[in-house]
Design a protein around this motif. Structure first.
Motif, PDB file in Angstrom:
ATOM      1  N   HIS A 295      -5.214   6.439  -8.829  1.00 21.44           N
ATOM      2  CA  HIS A 295      -4.335   7.840  -8.235  1.00 21.44           C
ATOM      3  C   HIS A 295      -2.921   6.659  -9.355  1.00 21.44           C
ATOM      4  CE1 HIS A 295      -6.791   9.476  -6.437  1.00 21.44           C
ATOM      5  NE2 HIS A 295      -7.170   9.040  -5.470  1.00 21.44           N
ATOM      6  N   ILE A 296      -2.331   6.525 -10.138  1.00 26.59           N
ATOM      7  CA  ILE A 296      -1.598   6.465 -10.586  1.00 26.59           C
ATOM      8  C   ILE A 296       0.250   6.950 -10.413  1.00 26.59           C
ATOM      9  CG2 ILE A 296      -1.546   7.233 -13.045  1.00 26.59           C
ATOM     10  CD1 ILE A 296      -1.128   4.464 -14.596  1.00 26.59           C
ATOM     11  N   LEU A 297      -0.079   7.975 -10.763  1.00 24.55           N
ATOM     12  CA  LEU A 297       1.435   8.998  -9.625  1.00 24.55           C
ATOM     13  C   LEU A 297       1.899   8.056  -8.668  1.00 24.55           C
ATOM     14  CD1 LEU A 297       1.675  12.423 -11.744  1.00 24.55           C
ATOM     15  CD2 LEU A 297       2.113  10.468 -11.998  1.00 24.55           C
ATOM     16  N   VAL A 298       0.738   8.175  -7.933  1.00 20.51           N
ATOM     17  CA  VAL A 298       1.232   7.737  -6.772  1.00 20.51           C
ATOM     18  C   VAL A 298       1.457   6.250  -6.103  1.00 20.51           C
ATOM     19  CG1 VAL A 298       0.057   7.669  -4.575  1.00 20.51           C
ATOM     20  CG2 VAL A 298      -0.640   9.833  -5.649  1.00 20.51           C
ATOM     21  N   HIS A 299       0.914   6.017  -7.429  1.00 21.51           N
ATOM     22  CA  HIS A 299       1.076   4.229  -7.199  1.00 21.51           C
ATOM     23  C   HIS A 299       2.443   3.772  -7.219  1.00 21.51           C
ATOM     24  CE1 HIS A 299      -0.792   0.563  -6.613  1.00 21.51           C
ATOM     25  NE2 HIS A 299       0.016   0.114  -7.495  1.00 21.51           N
ATOM     26  N   GLU A 300       2.887   4.413  -8.388  1.00 23.13           N
ATOM     27  CA  GLU A 300       3.876   4.014  -9.439  1.00 23.13           C
ATOM     28  C   GLU A 300       5.175   4.789  -8.523  1.00 23.13           C
ATOM     29  OE1 GLU A 300       6.092   5.144 -14.108  1.00 23.13           O
ATOM     30  OE2 GLU A 300       4.421   7.015 -12.909  1.00 23.13           O
ATOM     31  N   ASN A 301       5.464   5.780  -7.338  1.00 26.61           N
ATOM     32  CA  ASN A 301       5.993   6.738  -6.565  1.00 26.61           C
ATOM     33  C   ASN A 301       6.538   5.430  -5.247  1.00 26.61           C
ATOM     34  OD1 ASN A 301       6.275   8.330  -8.529  1.00 26.61           O
ATOM     35  ND2 ASN A 301       6.705  10.039  -7.115  1.00 26.61           N
ATOM     36  N   ILE A 302       4.962   5.087  -4.867  1.00 27.56           N
ATOM     37  CA  ILE A 302       5.253   3.874  -3.685  1.00 27.56           C
ATOM     38  C   ILE A 302       5.841   2.905  -4.461  1.00 27.56           C
ATOM     39  CG2 ILE A 302       3.663   2.633  -1.925  1.00 27.56           C
ATOM     40  CD1 ILE A 302       1.719   5.066  -2.486  1.00 27.56           C
ATOM     41  N   MET A 303       5.017   2.299  -5.063  1.00 27.36           N
ATOM     42  CA  MET A 303       5.643   0.422  -5.644  1.00 27.36           C
ATOM     43  C   MET A 303       7.086   0.290  -6.621  1.00 27.36           C
ATOM     44  SD  MET A 303       3.533  -1.927  -9.034  1.00 27.36           S
ATOM     45  CE  MET A 303       4.362  -0.431 -10.476  1.00 27.36           C
ATOM     46  N   LYS A 304       7.931   1.725  -6.924  1.00 25.97           N
ATOM     47  CA  LYS A 304       9.337   1.716  -7.252  1.00 25.97           C
ATOM     48  C   LYS A 304       9.914   1.448  -6.163  1.00 25.97           C
ATOM     49  CE  LYS A 304       8.772   5.656 -10.629  1.00 25.97           C
ATOM     50  NZ  LYS A 304       9.673   6.526 -11.297  1.00 25.97           N
ATOM     51  N   MET A 305       9.081   1.945  -5.044  1.00 18.57           N
ATOM     52  CA  MET A 305      10.027   1.884  -3.487  1.00 18.57           C
ATOM     53  C   MET A 305       9.472   0.509  -2.816  1.00 18.57           C
ATOM     54  SD  MET A 305      11.114   6.211  -2.700  1.00 18.57           S
ATOM     55  CE  MET A 305      11.313   5.122  -1.179  1.00 18.57           C
ATOM     56  N   SER A 306       9.049  -0.221  -3.182  1.00 21.74           N
ATOM     57  CA  SER A 306       7.829  -1.349  -2.319  1.00 21.74           C
ATOM     58  C   SER A 306       9.143  -2.309  -3.360  1.00 21.74           C
ATOM     59  CB  SER A 306       6.957  -1.126  -2.772  1.00 21.74           C
ATOM     60  OG  SER A 306       6.047  -0.571  -2.423  1.00 21.74           O
ATOM     61  N   LYS A 307       9.621  -3.486  -1.991  1.00 24.04           N
ATOM     62  CA  LYS A 307       9.659  -5.141  -2.977  1.00 24.04           C
ATOM     63  C   LYS A 307       8.604  -5.606  -3.222  1.00 24.04           C
ATOM     64  CE  LYS A 307      13.681  -5.326   0.997  1.00 24.04           C
ATOM     65  NZ  LYS A 307      14.002  -5.899   2.003  1.00 24.04           N
ATOM     66  N   ASP A 308       7.953  -5.921  -2.764  1.00 21.59           N
ATOM     67  CA  ASP A 308       6.573  -6.334  -3.419  1.00 21.59           C
ATOM     68  C   ASP A 308       5.359  -5.085  -4.169  1.00 21.59           C
ATOM     69  OD1 ASP A 308       4.079  -8.201  -3.472  1.00 21.59           O
ATOM     70  OD2 ASP A 308       3.499  -8.689  -1.506  1.00 21.59           O
ATOM     71  N   LYS A 309       5.041  -5.642  -5.146  1.00 21.78           N
ATOM     72  CA  LYS A 309       5.006  -4.818  -6.179  1.00 21.78           C
ATOM     73  C   LYS A 309       3.826  -5.023  -6.554  1.00 21.78           C
ATOM     74  CE  LYS A 309       9.560  -3.539  -7.639  1.00 21.78           C
ATOM     75  NZ  LYS A 309       9.372  -2.446  -7.132  1.00 21.78           N
ATOM     76  N   ASN A 310       2.348  -6.508  -5.828  1.00 18.87           N
ATOM     77  CA  ASN A 310       1.447  -6.996  -6.247  1.00 18.87           C
ATOM     78  C   ASN A 310       1.489  -7.689  -4.403  1.00 18.87           C
ATOM     79  OD1 ASN A 310      -0.844  -6.259  -6.819  1.00 18.87           O
ATOM     80  ND2 ASN A 310      -0.824  -8.868  -7.967  1.00 18.87           N
TER      81      ASN A 310
END
Length: 222
Positions: free
Chosen positions: A142-157
């Motif tokens: 789910h790329i759009l979901v992932h992108e939005n969560i990742m934008k707000m996450s300090k740890d990207k991975n």
């Protein structure tokens, strides 16, 4: 009967039963209440009617799931938004540590994910296995979901308890564009699990040749 009527959106029957019974939101064998049933099936008006008769707005089934979890899992945005307005904990954990954001990320419910993200501070909550919502969205592509969560996450991975990251999961399941998205946001594209496995290993082992070649291309650039 109240569980059945709530699940099937039978407003009149629910109203009739609620007038006759003492327990307005009883648990079934799995601990689910009529409020869980109505929430999971998108019956907002029935949810509102039941809530008017009870004190506990966040009942838990035997797995620790609340109506908020049920709405998130099943993509019931209007119901979810209603509960977000009346509950204190906007992203509660069930008995396995899974939150509504985990469910929404896993199922790809973008509008619910965005609503949760606007109302919480801790984004990368972990379940009992160390999985974050980013692991859930990466695994399922789910790329759009992932992108939005990742934008707000300090740890990207982030790593789970076994050391696997969202990039591991995206590579293992052949999620080409998701791998690209993650690698654009991180420095180490060869994170190792506890067993020393990298995303490149997983892509190659599972025959995802495009993902394998993509990782090699990114490695050459760096």
């Amino acid at each position: 009967p109240l569980h059945f009527a709530a699940r099937n959106g039978q407003m009149d029957i629910c109203e009739m039963i609620l007038k006759e019974v003492q327990d307005k939101n009883p648990n079934n064998e799995e601990g689910q209440t009529p409020l869980h049933c109505a929430a999971g099936n998108g019956h907002r008006d029935i949810c509102k009617m039941i809530v008017q008769h009870i004190k506990e707005k966040e009942p838990k089934d035997k797995f620790g799931s609340t109506p908020l979890h049920a709405a998130a899992e099943n993509g019931q945005y209007l119901v979810f938004r209603y509960f977000m307005g009346i509950v204190e904990d906007k992203n509660p954990k069930d008995s396995s540590g899974k939150t509504p954001l985990h469910w929404a990320a896993e199922r790809g419910h973008l509008n619910i994910c965005n609503l949760i993200l606007r109302n919480i501070q801790e984004i990368c909550t972990r379940d009992d296995s160390g999985r974050t919502p980013l692991h859930c969205s990466a695994r399922n592509g789910h790329i759009l979901v992932h992108e939005n969560i990742m934008k707000m996450s300090k740890d990207k991975n982030p790593e789970n308890k076994e050391g696997f990251t969202p990039l591991h999961l995206a590579a293992a399941h052949g999620r080409f564009e998701l791998c690209r998205l993650i690698m654009d946001a991180i420095e180490d594209i060869f994170p190792k699990s506890k067993g020393k496995t990298t995303p490149l290993h997983l892509a190659a082992q599972r025959g995802h040749h495009k993902v394998r070649d993509l990782i090699i291309t990114y490695a050459a650039r760096s």
